[in-house]
Every structure is written in structure tokens, then in C-alpha cells.
Write a protein that holds these residues in place. Structure first.
Motif, PDB file in Angstrom:
ATOM      1  N   ASN A 101      14.048  -1.920 -15.213  1.00 57.07           N
ATOM      2  CA  ASN A 101      14.503  -0.539 -15.076  1.00 57.07           C
ATOM      3  C   ASN A 101      13.444   0.367 -14.466  1.00 57.07           C
ATOM      4  O   ASN A 101      13.667   1.557 -14.315  1.00 57.07           O
ATOM      5  CB  ASN A 101      14.988   0.017 -16.418  1.00 57.07           C
ATOM      6  CG  ASN A 101      13.923  -0.072 -17.495  1.00 57.07           C
ATOM      7  OD1 ASN A 101      12.734  -0.178 -17.203  1.00 57.07           O
ATOM      8  ND2 ASN A 101      14.351  -0.032 -18.741  1.00 57.07           N
ATOM      9  N   GLY A 102      12.278  -0.170 -14.144  1.00 55.72           N
ATOM     10  CA  GLY A 102      11.247   0.642 -13.510  1.00 55.72           C
ATOM     11  C   GLY A 102      10.499   1.554 -14.457  1.00 55.72           C
ATOM     12  O   GLY A 102       9.899   2.538 -14.035  1.00 55.72           O
ATOM     13  N   LEU A 103      10.516   1.240 -15.743  1.00 53.10           N
ATOM     14  CA  LEU A 103       9.806   2.074 -16.717  1.00 53.10           C
ATOM     15  C   LEU A 103       8.481   1.471 -17.174  1.00 53.10           C
ATOM     16  O   LEU A 103       7.635   2.178 -17.720  1.00 53.10           O
ATOM     17  CB  LEU A 103      10.686   2.302 -17.954  1.00 53.10           C
ATOM     18  CG  LEU A 103      11.824   3.282 -17.769  1.00 53.10           C
ATOM     19  CD1 LEU A 103      12.687   3.325 -19.019  1.00 53.10           C
ATOM     20  CD2 LEU A 103      11.307   4.659 -17.430  1.00 53.10           C
ATOM     21  N   GLU A 138       0.827  -1.211   0.000  1.00 53.70           N
ATOM     22  CA  GLU A 138       0.000   0.000   0.000  1.00 53.70           C
ATOM     23  C   GLU A 138       0.859   1.258   0.000  1.00 53.70           C
ATOM     24  O   GLU A 138       0.514   2.260  -0.615  1.00 53.70           O
ATOM     25  CB  GLU A 138      -0.913  -0.024   1.232  1.00 53.70           C
ATOM     26  CG  GLU A 138      -2.074   0.933   1.142  1.00 53.70           C
ATOM     27  CD  GLU A 138      -3.031   0.781   2.312  1.00 53.70           C
ATOM     28  OE1 GLU A 138      -3.586   1.806   2.732  1.00 53.70           O
ATOM     29  OE2 GLU A 138      -3.220  -0.361   2.789  1.00 53.70           O
ATOM     30  N   ASN A 139       2.010   1.217   0.662  1.00 53.63           N
ATOM     31  CA  ASN A 139       2.906   2.383   0.730  1.00 53.63           C
ATOM     32  C   ASN A 139       3.519   2.727  -0.620  1.00 53.63           C
ATOM     33  O   ASN A 139       3.841   3.889  -0.869  1.00 53.63           O
ATOM     34  CB  ASN A 139       4.039   2.130   1.733  1.00 53.63           C
ATOM     35  CG  ASN A 139       3.547   2.022   3.149  1.00 53.63           C
ATOM     36  OD1 ASN A 139       2.461   2.499   3.482  1.00 53.63           O
ATOM     37  ND2 ASN A 139       4.337   1.374   3.992  1.00 53.63           N
ATOM     38  N   TYR A 140       3.694   1.728  -1.479  1.00 52.34           N
ATOM     39  CA  TYR A 140       4.337   1.958  -2.771  1.00 52.34           C
ATOM     40  C   TYR A 140       3.360   2.414  -3.855  1.00 52.34           C
ATOM     41  O   TYR A 140       3.768   3.037  -4.834  1.00 52.34           O
ATOM     42  CB  TYR A 140       5.069   0.684  -3.232  1.00 52.34           C
ATOM     43  CG  TYR A 140       5.783   0.869  -4.550  1.00 52.34           C
ATOM     44  CD1 TYR A 140       6.891   1.697  -4.643  1.00 52.34           C
ATOM     45  CD2 TYR A 140       5.337   0.242  -5.693  1.00 52.34           C
ATOM     46  CE1 TYR A 140       7.541   1.890  -5.849  1.00 52.34           C
ATOM     47  CE2 TYR A 140       5.982   0.415  -6.909  1.00 52.34           C
ATOM     48  CZ  TYR A 140       7.075   1.244  -6.976  1.00 52.34           C
ATOM     49  OH  TYR A 140       7.714   1.440  -8.171  1.00 52.34           O
ATOM     50  N   LEU A 141       2.077   2.143  -3.674  1.00 53.79           N
ATOM     51  CA  LEU A 141       1.083   2.448  -4.716  1.00 53.79           C
ATOM     52  C   LEU A 141       1.146   3.894  -5.233  1.00 53.79           C
ATOM     53  O   LEU A 141       1.059   4.101  -6.438  1.00 53.79           O
ATOM     54  CB  LEU A 141      -0.328   2.100  -4.232  1.00 53.79           C
ATOM     55  CG  LEU A 141      -0.621   0.601  -4.103  1.00 53.79           C
ATOM     56  CD1 LEU A 141      -1.999   0.392  -3.480  1.00 53.79           C
ATOM     57  CD2 LEU A 141      -0.521  -0.108  -5.438  1.00 53.79           C
ATOM     58  N   PRO A 142       1.308   4.920  -4.372  1.00 54.37           N
ATOM     59  CA  PRO A 142       1.322   6.300  -4.902  1.00 54.37           C
ATOM     60  C   PRO A 142       2.447   6.592  -5.899  1.00 54.37           C
ATOM     61  O   PRO A 142       2.279   7.424  -6.778  1.00 54.37           O
ATOM     62  CB  PRO A 142       1.469   7.168  -3.649  1.00 54.37           C
ATOM     63  CG  PRO A 142       0.942   6.319  -2.538  1.00 54.37           C
ATOM     64  CD  PRO A 142       1.304   4.901  -2.912  1.00 54.37           C
ATOM     65  N   GLN A 143       3.589   5.947  -5.797  1.00 53.78           N
ATOM     66  CA  GLN A 143       4.689   6.219  -6.739  1.00 53.78           C
ATOM     67  C   GLN A 143       4.874   5.128  -7.790  1.00 53.78           C
ATOM     68  O   GLN A 143       5.821   5.148  -8.560  1.00 53.78           O
ATOM     69  CB  GLN A 143       6.007   6.478  -6.001  1.00 53.78           C
ATOM     70  CG  GLN A 143       6.559   5.319  -5.257  1.00 53.78           C
ATOM     71  CD  GLN A 143       6.510   5.504  -3.752  1.00 53.78           C
ATOM     72  OE1 GLN A 143       5.669   6.211  -3.233  1.00 53.78           O
ATOM     73  NE2 GLN A 143       7.419   4.871  -3.054  1.00 53.78           N
ATOM     74  N   MET A 144       3.945   4.200  -7.839  1.00 54.94           N
ATOM     75  CA  MET A 144       4.045   3.044  -8.716  1.00 54.94           C
ATOM     76  C   MET A 144       4.237   3.425 -10.198  1.00 54.94           C
ATOM     77  O   MET A 144       4.907   2.715 -10.936  1.00 54.94           O
ATOM     78  CB  MET A 144       2.770   2.216  -8.537  1.00 54.94           C
ATOM     79  CG  MET A 144       2.644   1.026  -9.393  1.00 54.94           C
ATOM     80  SD  MET A 144       1.136   0.148  -8.991  1.00 54.94           S
ATOM     81  CE  MET A 144      -0.093   1.348  -9.428  1.00 54.94           C
ATOM     82  N   TYR A 145       3.662   4.527 -10.651  1.00 50.19           N
ATOM     83  CA  TYR A 145       3.749   4.913 -12.069  1.00 50.19           C
ATOM     84  C   TYR A 145       4.896   5.888 -12.351  1.00 50.19           C
ATOM     85  O   TYR A 145       5.020   6.382 -13.467  1.00 50.19           O
ATOM     86  CB  TYR A 145       2.433   5.531 -12.529  1.00 50.19           C
ATOM     87  CG  TYR A 145       1.264   4.579 -12.457  1.00 50.19           C
ATOM     88  CD1 TYR A 145       1.187   3.457 -13.279  1.00 50.19           C
ATOM     89  CD2 TYR A 145       0.223   4.789 -11.554  1.00 50.19           C
ATOM     90  CE1 TYR A 145       0.119   2.581 -13.212  1.00 50.19           C
ATOM     91  CE2 TYR A 145      -0.858   3.917 -11.487  1.00 50.19           C
ATOM     92  CZ  TYR A 145      -0.898   2.816 -12.319  1.00 50.19           C
ATOM     93  OH  TYR A 145      -1.966   1.954 -12.247  1.00 50.19           O
ATOM     94  N   SER A 146       5.746   6.148 -11.357  1.00 51.82           N
ATOM     95  CA  SER A 146       6.877   7.057 -11.555  1.00 51.82           C
ATOM     96  C   SER A 146       7.976   6.361 -12.345  1.00 51.82           C
ATOM     97  O   SER A 146       8.299   5.194 -12.078  1.00 51.82           O
ATOM     98  CB  SER A 146       7.452   7.501 -10.214  1.00 51.82           C
ATOM     99  OG  SER A 146       6.479   8.185  -9.473  1.00 51.82           O
TER     100      SER A 146
END
Length: 134
Positions: A97-99, A73-81
Motif C-alpha cells: 500500500n506504499g505506507l 534516482e527520480n523516485y528517491l525524493p518522494q520515497m517516504y511519502s
């Protein structure tokens, strides 16, 4: 093929024959390539299911559901960064690579689609794409 190699059950469940939409073929293909690749990557056992249907407004929606590691739940806000991953550093468990999700979000915007996520850490994730163009 990769899912089969991991002994993951892979199902496509279609509840509508009306699956035509207007959009950019490349970017829509990339949305599902990324979501399905992630589902396979982050699922070590269980299943992945793709649900295809139309909602009460007759908008096409597709759900990609897995029984994988889930997203906290803590990661959801930045998931699309861009360049963002829940696990950081050299000791992380998964490559990438997180893209992927950043591109998925942009491709959804380009095609007037909405994306929603429902996830429980350790239980799995469901991404829902709703296409607002018919």
C-alpha cells in the motif's frame, strides 16, 4: 524463512557488542520489520545483509543492504511519502500500500534516529539508520 525460500543469502554482521539504545521498542521493531520485509520482497536473487556497528561518535548504526531491484534516482525524493510506490497502477509488479517507508521515516523521527538511503536501480539498496540516543 522467506529469504531461504527465495534462495537469498541472509547475513547479520555485528561489529559491536554495545547494541543498547533507549527508544520505543514497538516502533524500532517496526523500522527493521519494514526494511527487512522490503529487502526480501524486492530481492529475487543474491543477498541481504544487516550490519550493526558504532560510528566514530559511538552512535549505533544499522545498515540493511540488499542486492534487489533498487530505487531509481527520480523516485528517491518522494520515497517516504504515504501511499507512494515507484511502480503505479494495476500492472505493477509488487504488492503493498506504499505506507512502509513512510512509517519507517516517522518511527525514526520518534526515536531521534536518522535514516539514509543509497540505491542504484537494478543493483540494490542500502538503508542506514543512525540512533542519536545511547
Amino acid at each position: 524463512k522467506i529469504a531461504r525460500g527465495k534462495n537469498i543469502i541472509f547475513n547479520i554482521i555485528r561489529h559491536t557488542d554495545n547494541t543498547k539504545i533507549t527508544g520505543d521498542e514497538y516502533s524500532i521493531t517496526q523500522i527493521f520489520a519494514n526494511l527487512i520485509d522490503n529487502a526480501i520482497k524486492y530481492t529475487n536473487e543474491g543477498k541481504i545483509e544487516i550490519f550493526i556497528d558504532r560510528n566514530f561518535n559511538n552512535k549505533l548504526f544499522i545498515k540493511v543492504t540488499d542486492s534487489g531491484i533498487g530505487i531509481s534516482e527520480n523516485y528517491l525524493p518522494q520515497m517516504y511519502s504515504p501511499f507512494s510506490q515507484e511502480e503505479q497502477g494495476y500492472t505493477r509488479s509488487y504488492e503493498g500500500n506504499g505506507l512502509g517507508l513512510a512509517l519507517v521515516k516517522k518511527y525514526c523521527e520518534l526515536n531521534n534516529a536518522e535514516i539514509f538511503v543509497d540505491s542504484v536501480k537494478g543493483k540494490g539498496t542500502t538503508f542506514t539508520i543512525i540512533f542519536n540516543l545511547n
